[in-house]
Design a protein around this motif. Structure first.
Motif, PDB file in Angstrom:
ATOM      1  N   ALA A 165       0.719  -1.297  -0.538  1.00 39.54           N
ATOM      2  CA  ALA A 165      -0.127   0.072   0.162  1.00 39.54           C
ATOM      3  C   ALA A 165       0.632   1.410  -0.225  1.00 39.54           C
ATOM      4  CB  ALA A 165      -1.048  -0.191   1.070  1.00 39.54           C
ATOM      5  N   LEU A 166       1.678   1.704   1.017  1.00 38.41           N
ATOM      6  CA  LEU A 166       3.275   2.129   0.234  1.00 38.41           C
ATOM      7  C   LEU A 166       3.310   2.665  -0.548  1.00 38.41           C
ATOM      8  CD1 LEU A 166       3.973   2.282   4.395  1.00 38.41           C
ATOM      9  CD2 LEU A 166       3.109   4.017   3.222  1.00 38.41           C
ATOM     10  N   SER A 167       4.015   1.622  -1.071  1.00 36.61           N
ATOM     11  CA  SER A 167       5.022   1.731  -2.410  1.00 36.61           C
ATOM     12  C   SER A 167       3.756   2.333  -3.352  1.00 36.61           C
ATOM     13  CB  SER A 167       5.058   0.252  -2.711  1.00 36.61           C
ATOM     14  OG  SER A 167       5.966  -0.232  -2.150  1.00 36.61           O
ATOM     15  N   THR A 168       2.871   1.829  -3.222  1.00 34.08           N
ATOM     16  CA  THR A 168       1.457   2.014  -4.106  1.00 34.08           C
ATOM     17  C   THR A 168       1.420   4.188  -3.812  1.00 34.08           C
ATOM     18  OG1 THR A 168       0.799  -0.245  -4.507  1.00 34.08           O
ATOM     19  CG2 THR A 168      -0.655   1.975  -5.457  1.00 34.08           C
ATOM     20  N   ARG A 169       1.037   3.915  -2.779  1.00 34.01           N
ATOM     21  CA  ARG A 169       0.711   5.246  -2.661  1.00 34.01           C
ATOM     22  C   ARG A 169       1.966   6.586  -2.461  1.00 34.01           C
ATOM     23  NH1 ARG A 169      -2.745   7.546   2.916  1.00 34.01           N
ATOM     24  NH2 ARG A 169      -2.018   9.618   2.939  1.00 34.01           N
ATOM     25  N   LEU A 170       3.026   6.271  -2.601  1.00 32.40           N
ATOM     26  CA  LEU A 170       3.837   7.172  -2.483  1.00 32.40           C
ATOM     27  C   LEU A 170       4.798   6.897  -4.293  1.00 32.40           C
ATOM     28  CD1 LEU A 170       5.543   6.430   1.426  1.00 32.40           C
ATOM     29  CD2 LEU A 170       3.942   8.272   0.140  1.00 32.40           C
ATOM     30  N   GLY A 171       4.142   5.829  -4.679  1.00 34.49           N
ATOM     31  CA  GLY A 171       5.279   5.528  -5.617  1.00 34.49           C
ATOM     32  C   GLY A 171       6.317   4.875  -5.579  1.00 34.49           C
ATOM     33  N   VAL A 172       7.017   4.162  -4.857  1.00 32.42           N
ATOM     34  CA  VAL A 172       8.349   3.952  -4.654  1.00 32.42           C
ATOM     35  C   VAL A 172       8.679   2.725  -4.087  1.00 32.42           C
ATOM     36  CG1 VAL A 172       8.834   5.895  -3.197  1.00 32.42           C
ATOM     37  CG2 VAL A 172       8.224   4.359  -2.154  1.00 32.42           C
ATOM     38  N   GLU A 173       9.587   1.966  -4.276  1.00 27.83           N
ATOM     39  CA  GLU A 173       9.702   0.596  -4.147  1.00 27.83           C
ATOM     40  C   GLU A 173      10.694   0.273  -2.708  1.00 27.83           C
ATOM     41  OE1 GLU A 173      12.175  -3.127  -6.480  1.00 27.83           O
ATOM     42  OE2 GLU A 173      11.941  -1.985  -7.464  1.00 27.83           O
ATOM     43  N   ILE A 174       9.619  -0.287  -1.754  1.00 25.88           N
ATOM     44  CA  ILE A 174      10.595  -0.738  -1.354  1.00 25.88           C
ATOM     45  C   ILE A 174      10.131  -2.675  -1.677  1.00 25.88           C
ATOM     46  CG2 ILE A 174       9.780  -1.018   1.647  1.00 25.88           C
ATOM     47  CD1 ILE A 174       7.734   1.242   1.179  1.00 25.88           C
ATOM     48  N   SER A 175      12.232  -2.836  -0.883  1.00 21.12           N
ATOM     49  CA  SER A 175      12.728  -4.142  -0.826  1.00 21.12           C
ATOM     50  C   SER A 175      12.040  -4.924  -0.025  1.00 21.12           C
ATOM     51  CB  SER A 175      14.070  -4.373  -1.646  1.00 21.12           C
ATOM     52  OG  SER A 175      14.907  -4.142  -0.070  1.00 21.12           O
ATOM     53  N   ASP A 176      12.140  -6.350  -0.475  1.00 21.27           N
ATOM     54  CA  ASP A 176      11.982  -7.135   0.788  1.00 21.27           C
ATOM     55  C   ASP A 176      12.681  -7.183   1.977  1.00 21.27           C
ATOM     56  OD1 ASP A 176       9.854  -8.443  -0.963  1.00 21.27           O
ATOM     57  OD2 ASP A 176      10.901 -10.157  -1.465  1.00 21.27           O
ATOM     58  N   ALA A 177      14.195  -6.439   1.567  1.00 18.53           N
ATOM     59  CA  ALA A 177      14.941  -6.460   2.699  1.00 18.53           C
ATOM     60  C   ALA A 177      14.986  -5.617   3.572  1.00 18.53           C
ATOM     61  CB  ALA A 177      16.307  -7.207   1.903  1.00 18.53           C
ATOM     62  N   ASP A 178      14.250  -4.777   2.972  1.00 16.70           N
ATOM     63  CA  ASP A 178      14.012  -3.558   3.660  1.00 16.70           C
ATOM     64  C   ASP A 178      12.779  -3.671   5.087  1.00 16.70           C
ATOM     65  OD1 ASP A 178      16.494  -2.119   2.969  1.00 16.70           O
ATOM     66  OD2 ASP A 178      15.339  -1.305   1.468  1.00 16.70           O
ATOM     67  N   VAL A 179      11.759  -4.882   4.451  1.00 17.49           N
ATOM     68  CA  VAL A 179      10.435  -4.332   5.203  1.00 17.49           C
ATOM     69  C   VAL A 179      10.853  -4.620   6.279  1.00 17.49           C
ATOM     70  CG1 VAL A 179       8.361  -6.564   5.802  1.00 17.49           C
ATOM     71  CG2 VAL A 179       9.461  -5.903   3.131  1.00 17.49           C
ATOM     72  N   GLY A 180      11.829  -5.261   6.753  1.00 16.23           N
ATOM     73  CA  GLY A 180      11.747  -4.883   8.383  1.00 16.23           C
ATOM     74  C   GLY A 180      11.778  -3.816   9.148  1.00 16.23           C
ATOM     75  N   LYS A 181      11.862  -2.826   8.666  1.00 10.66           N
ATOM     76  CA  LYS A 181      12.405  -0.754   8.826  1.00 10.66           C
ATOM     77  C   LYS A 181      11.029  -0.775   8.799  1.00 10.66           C
ATOM     78  CE  LYS A 181      16.786  -0.894   6.603  1.00 10.66           C
ATOM     79  NZ  LYS A 181      17.639  -0.446   5.296  1.00 10.66           N
ATOM     80  N   LEU A 182      10.118  -1.517   8.063  1.00 13.62           N
ATOM     81  CA  LEU A 182       8.238  -1.001   8.446  1.00 13.62           C
ATOM     82  C   LEU A 182       7.509  -1.082   9.283  1.00 13.62           C
ATOM     83  CD1 LEU A 182       9.841  -0.009   5.395  1.00 13.62           C
ATOM     84  CD2 LEU A 182       7.372   0.649   5.420  1.00 13.62           C
ATOM     85  N   THR A 183       7.781  -1.743  10.838  1.00 10.87           N
ATOM     86  CA  THR A 183       7.692  -2.164  11.756  1.00 10.87           C
ATOM     87  C   THR A 183       7.588  -0.979  13.001  1.00 10.87           C
ATOM     88  OG1 THR A 183       9.816  -2.906  12.820  1.00 10.87           O
ATOM     89  CG2 THR A 183       8.481  -4.483  11.361  1.00 10.87           C
TER      90      THR A 183
END
Length: 85
Positions: free
Chosen positions: A49-67
């Motif tokens: 949802a955030l990737s779509t909303r903000l037009g950015v790519e969030i890599s699988d490796a960075d998912v933990g940064k969004l907790t």
């Protein structure tokens, strides 16, 4: 985007994924998974949802940064800054 705009984006997307989170008091460093009882699919949906909303790519490796809110805001600011060079 400002810190407040990113916080709002995260909280709005969380509310869409986990309606019980709407209006919840969430500290910047609290683990969203624990506070809102989110599972890995909820976190994945937040990332999409955030990737779509903000037009950015969030890599699988960075998912933990969004907790946490702070982690999500910090990471998204970095991603957005990199995108704009």
């Amino acid at each position: 985007m400002t810190t407040d705009e990113l916080r709002t984006a995260i909280l709005e997307e969380l509310a869409a994924i986990a309606p019980e989170s709407a209006g919840a008091s969430i500290g910047d460093d609290e683990d969203l998974r624990e506070v809102l009882d989110l599972d890995s699919m909820d976190i994945y949906n937040l990332v999409v949802a955030l990737s779509t909303r903000l037009g950015v790519e969030i890599s699988d490796a960075d998912v933990g940064k969004l907790t946490t809110l702070r982690g999500g805001i910090d990471h998204l600011q970095t991603v957005l800054a990199d995108r704009h060079g």
